[in-house]
Design a protein around this motif. Structure first.
Motif, PDB file in Angstrom:
ATOM      1  N   GLY A 270      16.308  38.906 -21.795  1.00  0.00           N
ATOM      2  CA  GLY A 270      16.169  39.918 -20.762  1.00  0.00           C
ATOM      3  C   GLY A 270      16.005  39.349 -19.368  1.00  0.00           C
ATOM      4  O   GLY A 270      16.517  39.912 -18.394  1.00  0.00           O
ATOM      5  N   TRP A 271      15.304  38.233 -19.269  1.00  0.00           N
ATOM      6  CA  TRP A 271      15.071  37.631 -17.952  1.00  0.00           C
ATOM      7  C   TRP A 271      16.388  37.175 -17.333  1.00  0.00           C
ATOM      8  O   TRP A 271      16.659  37.441 -16.159  1.00  0.00           O
ATOM      9  N   GLU A 272      17.233  36.516 -18.114  1.00  0.00           N
ATOM     10  CA  GLU A 272      18.520  36.066 -17.598  1.00  0.00           C
ATOM     11  C   GLU A 272      19.419  37.245 -17.217  1.00  0.00           C
ATOM     12  O   GLU A 272      20.145  37.182 -16.230  1.00  0.00           O
ATOM     13  N   GLN A 273      19.372  38.326 -18.006  1.00  0.00           N
ATOM     14  CA  GLN A 273      20.184  39.498 -17.690  1.00  0.00           C
ATOM     15  C   GLN A 273      19.693  40.197 -16.432  1.00  0.00           C
ATOM     16  O   GLN A 273      20.491  40.669 -15.622  1.00  0.00           O
ATOM     17  N   GLY A 282      23.349  29.844  -9.620  1.00  0.00           N
ATOM     18  CA  GLY A 282      22.753  28.579 -10.041  1.00  0.00           C
ATOM     19  C   GLY A 282      23.712  27.647 -10.752  1.00  0.00           C
ATOM     20  O   GLY A 282      23.465  26.425 -10.822  1.00  0.00           O
ATOM     21  N   ARG A 283      24.806  28.181 -11.274  1.00  0.00           N
ATOM     22  CA  ARG A 283      25.775  27.309 -11.955  1.00  0.00           C
ATOM     23  C   ARG A 283      26.482  26.381 -10.980  1.00  0.00           C
ATOM     24  O   ARG A 283      27.118  25.416 -11.392  1.00  0.00           O
ATOM     25  N   ASP A 289      19.740  21.293 -14.381  1.00  0.00           N
ATOM     26  CA  ASP A 289      18.377  21.762 -14.654  1.00  0.00           C
ATOM     27  C   ASP A 289      17.633  22.139 -13.370  1.00  0.00           C
ATOM     28  O   ASP A 289      16.403  22.116 -13.325  1.00  0.00           O
ATOM     29  N   CYS A 290      18.363  22.510 -12.350  1.00  0.00           N
ATOM     30  CA  CYS A 290      17.762  22.854 -11.054  1.00  0.00           C
ATOM     31  C   CYS A 290      16.803  24.028 -11.209  1.00  0.00           C
ATOM     32  O   CYS A 290      17.128  25.047 -11.836  1.00  0.00           O
ATOM     33  N   ARG A 291      15.605  23.900 -10.629  1.00  0.00           N
ATOM     34  CA  ARG A 291      14.608  24.960 -10.669  1.00  0.00           C
ATOM     35  C   ARG A 291      14.675  25.837  -9.412  1.00  0.00           C
ATOM     36  O   ARG A 291      13.893  26.765  -9.253  1.00  0.00           O
ATOM     37  N   HIS A 292      15.597  25.502  -8.511  1.00  0.00           N
ATOM     38  CA  HIS A 292      15.807  26.277  -7.282  1.00  0.00           C
ATOM     39  C   HIS A 292      14.551  26.268  -6.408  1.00  0.00           C
ATOM     40  O   HIS A 292      14.168  27.279  -5.826  1.00  0.00           O
ATOM     41  N   GLU A 293      13.938  25.104  -6.333  1.00  0.00           N
ATOM     42  CA  GLU A 293      12.732  24.966  -5.515  1.00  0.00           C
ATOM     43  C   GLU A 293      12.968  23.972  -4.376  1.00  0.00           C
ATOM     44  O   GLU A 293      13.226  24.370  -3.251  1.00  0.00           O
ATOM     45  N   ARG A 294      12.925  22.661  -4.676  1.00  0.00           N
ATOM     46  CA  ARG A 294      13.119  21.662  -3.611  1.00  0.00           C
ATOM     47  C   ARG A 294      14.279  20.709  -3.907  1.00  0.00           C
ATOM     48  O   ARG A 294      14.471  19.744  -3.176  1.00  0.00           O
ATOM     49  N   GLU A 295      15.002  20.972  -4.964  1.00  0.00           N
ATOM     50  CA  GLU A 295      16.069  20.060  -5.363  1.00  0.00           C
ATOM     51  C   GLU A 295      17.206  20.049  -4.334  1.00  0.00           C
ATOM     52  O   GLU A 295      17.541  21.074  -3.733  1.00  0.00           O
ATOM     53  N   GLY A 297      20.980  20.007  -3.058  1.00  0.00           N
ATOM     54  CA  GLY A 297      22.201  20.643  -3.554  1.00  0.00           C
ATOM     55  C   GLY A 297      21.966  21.934  -4.311  1.00  0.00           C
ATOM     56  O   GLY A 297      22.779  22.309  -5.161  1.00  0.00           O
ATOM     57  N   CYS A 298      20.871  22.648  -3.996  1.00  0.00           N
ATOM     58  CA  CYS A 298      20.559  23.903  -4.693  1.00  0.00           C
ATOM     59  C   CYS A 298      21.374  25.045  -4.080  1.00  0.00           C
ATOM     60  O   CYS A 298      21.174  25.416  -2.919  1.00  0.00           O
ATOM     61  N   ALA A 299      22.275  25.609  -4.864  1.00  0.00           N
ATOM     62  CA  ALA A 299      23.127  26.695  -4.384  1.00  0.00           C
ATOM     63  C   ALA A 299      22.337  27.991  -4.203  1.00  0.00           C
ATOM     64  O   ALA A 299      22.691  28.828  -3.360  1.00  0.00           O
ATOM     65  N   VAL A 300      21.266  28.157  -4.978  1.00  0.00           N
ATOM     66  CA  VAL A 300      20.479  29.385  -4.895  1.00  0.00           C
ATOM     67  C   VAL A 300      19.719  29.448  -3.575  1.00  0.00           C
ATOM     68  O   VAL A 300      19.710  30.476  -2.883  1.00  0.00           O
ATOM     69  N   ARG A 301      19.082  28.332  -3.202  1.00  0.00           N
ATOM     70  CA  ARG A 301      18.361  28.329  -1.924  1.00  0.00           C
ATOM     71  C   ARG A 301      19.336  28.454  -0.751  1.00  0.00           C
ATOM     72  O   ARG A 301      19.024  29.074   0.269  1.00  0.00           O
TER      73      ARG A 301
END
Length: 363
Positions: A270-273, A282-283, A289-295, A297-301
């Protein structure tokens, strides 16, 4: 005589029933839950029911606790208007949350065998897209089809804008603006109601669930109350779960309002959906394994910085992820403790079902 097909009996349940020799027992559906007593609808009509002694004993070894919407094996007591529940047919779906106040991960079942879940939020100061994201996780995990109802549209001047906002956070999920006072949106909602289909409503206290039940049932089936003017929050009106047969066909489960929805697990993905857009972005991250925090090359940020993604949505994505991970750890710790106690032989543990303590009233 009652036609059980109106209550959802179909070929699926016929097959489930015929898997075992049920003897003199008859099928029935739980229509109301009052704790130790239940209302059960059978072909002969509605009767009070209680669990058999064998069934109560089975709860201690993990058997499920009966819930509104369950199909059960029922035996009427001769010469009385009550009977005994002897078992529960395997559920198709179950809507659950984490039990409020529990120190360990414990499931609290809201309703069973639901086909469509109306997620209700009112268009007043209680309107909260972040809360709706949590409800969507619960809905997807339960295996039911979610539908968002924005209630009390008569109190809002920008209902269409808020509906568009909901559509953004819930891609593919139907969103309907409704007002019982103005009779707005009724045709869209009744489109989900047909014979044998079970619909449940859930949402925070005071969001208008009981009013919607009365509106659709065209009767005062449920008592309603006003809300507090200072924060638009409601008082508990519905105090128990109950299933209603609607005049236009279909069944509706009204549930007590929740001031806080604690997530239970994520077995259904459910969380992913609920955050499918963030997962898709994020892909493109540099690291799998990016957590979308400080990494780097994070596409989400990067999507947040460009305005493509709402920063508050990403914040809730992280918050609910941590919450589910914490629940998994609590459940694992509880299981390890149980296993150690079992091996010691000094303090035998009664393995209680996650439903055993679900009688706690909704917050």
């Amino acid at each position: 005589m009652t036609n059980l097909t109106q209550y959802g009996w179909n070929d699926h349940w016929d097959k489930e029933w015929s898997k075992e020799d049920r003897g003199l027992h008859r099928p029935g559906r739980i229509t109301a839950d009052f704790g130790q007593k239940f209302k059960v609808c059978t072909e002969e009509g509605e009767a009070w029911g209680e669990m058999s002694g064998k069934m109560k004993h089975g709860l201690q070894s993990g058997a499920p606790y009966p819930a509104v919407g369950d199909w059960v094996e029922f035996q009427m007591l001769e010469g009385e208007d009550r009977g005994v529940i002897h078992g529960i047919l395997d559920r198709k779906t179950n809507i659950s949350r984490q039990k409020a106040g529990a120190k360990s991960a414990q499931e609290q079942l809201i309703a069973a065998n639901v086909d469509v879940l109306f997620l209700v939020t009112s268009l007043n100061d209680d309107y909260n897209p972040r809360r709706m994201e949590r409800y969507l996780i619960m809905a997807w995990n339960s295996g039911v089809n979610p539908v968002i109802l924005l209630s009390k549209a008569d109190l809002c001047d920008d209902a269409d804008i808020k509906a568009a906002e909901m559509e953004l956070i819930a891609p593919g999920v139907p969103v309907h603006v409704v007002s019982a006072l103005e009779d707005r949106g009724k045709e869209a909602v009744t489109g989900y109601l047909r014979e044998g289909v079970t619909v449940a409503l859930t949402g925070s206290s005071g969001c208008g669930k009981s009013t919607i039940v009365n509106w659709l049932a065209e009767t005062s089936a449920q008592r309603t109350q006003g809300i507090r003017e200072d924060d638009s929050r409601g008082r508990h009106t519905t105090t128990h779960r109950q299933l209603f047969l609607l005049p236009q066909g279909g069944l509706m489960v009204d549930t007590p309002g929740m001031r806080e929805l604690q997530l239970y697990d994520d077995d259904g993905g459910g969380w992913e959906q609920a955050f499918a857009d963030i997962e898709a972005i994020g892909r493109s991250c540099r690291f799998a394994d990016c957590r979308h925090e400080r990494e780097a090359g994070c596409a989400v940020r990067a999507a947040v910085e460009s305005g493509e993604l709402d920063a508050k949505r990403l914040q809730n994505y992280r918050k609910t992820q941590r919450e589910l991970e914490f629940q998994m750890k609590k459940e694992a710790r509880g299981q390890r403790k149980m296993n150690r106690t079992d091996r010691s032989g000094k303090d035998p543990v009664r393995r209680k079902s996650s439903y055993w303590n679900q009688r706690l009233h909704d917050e």
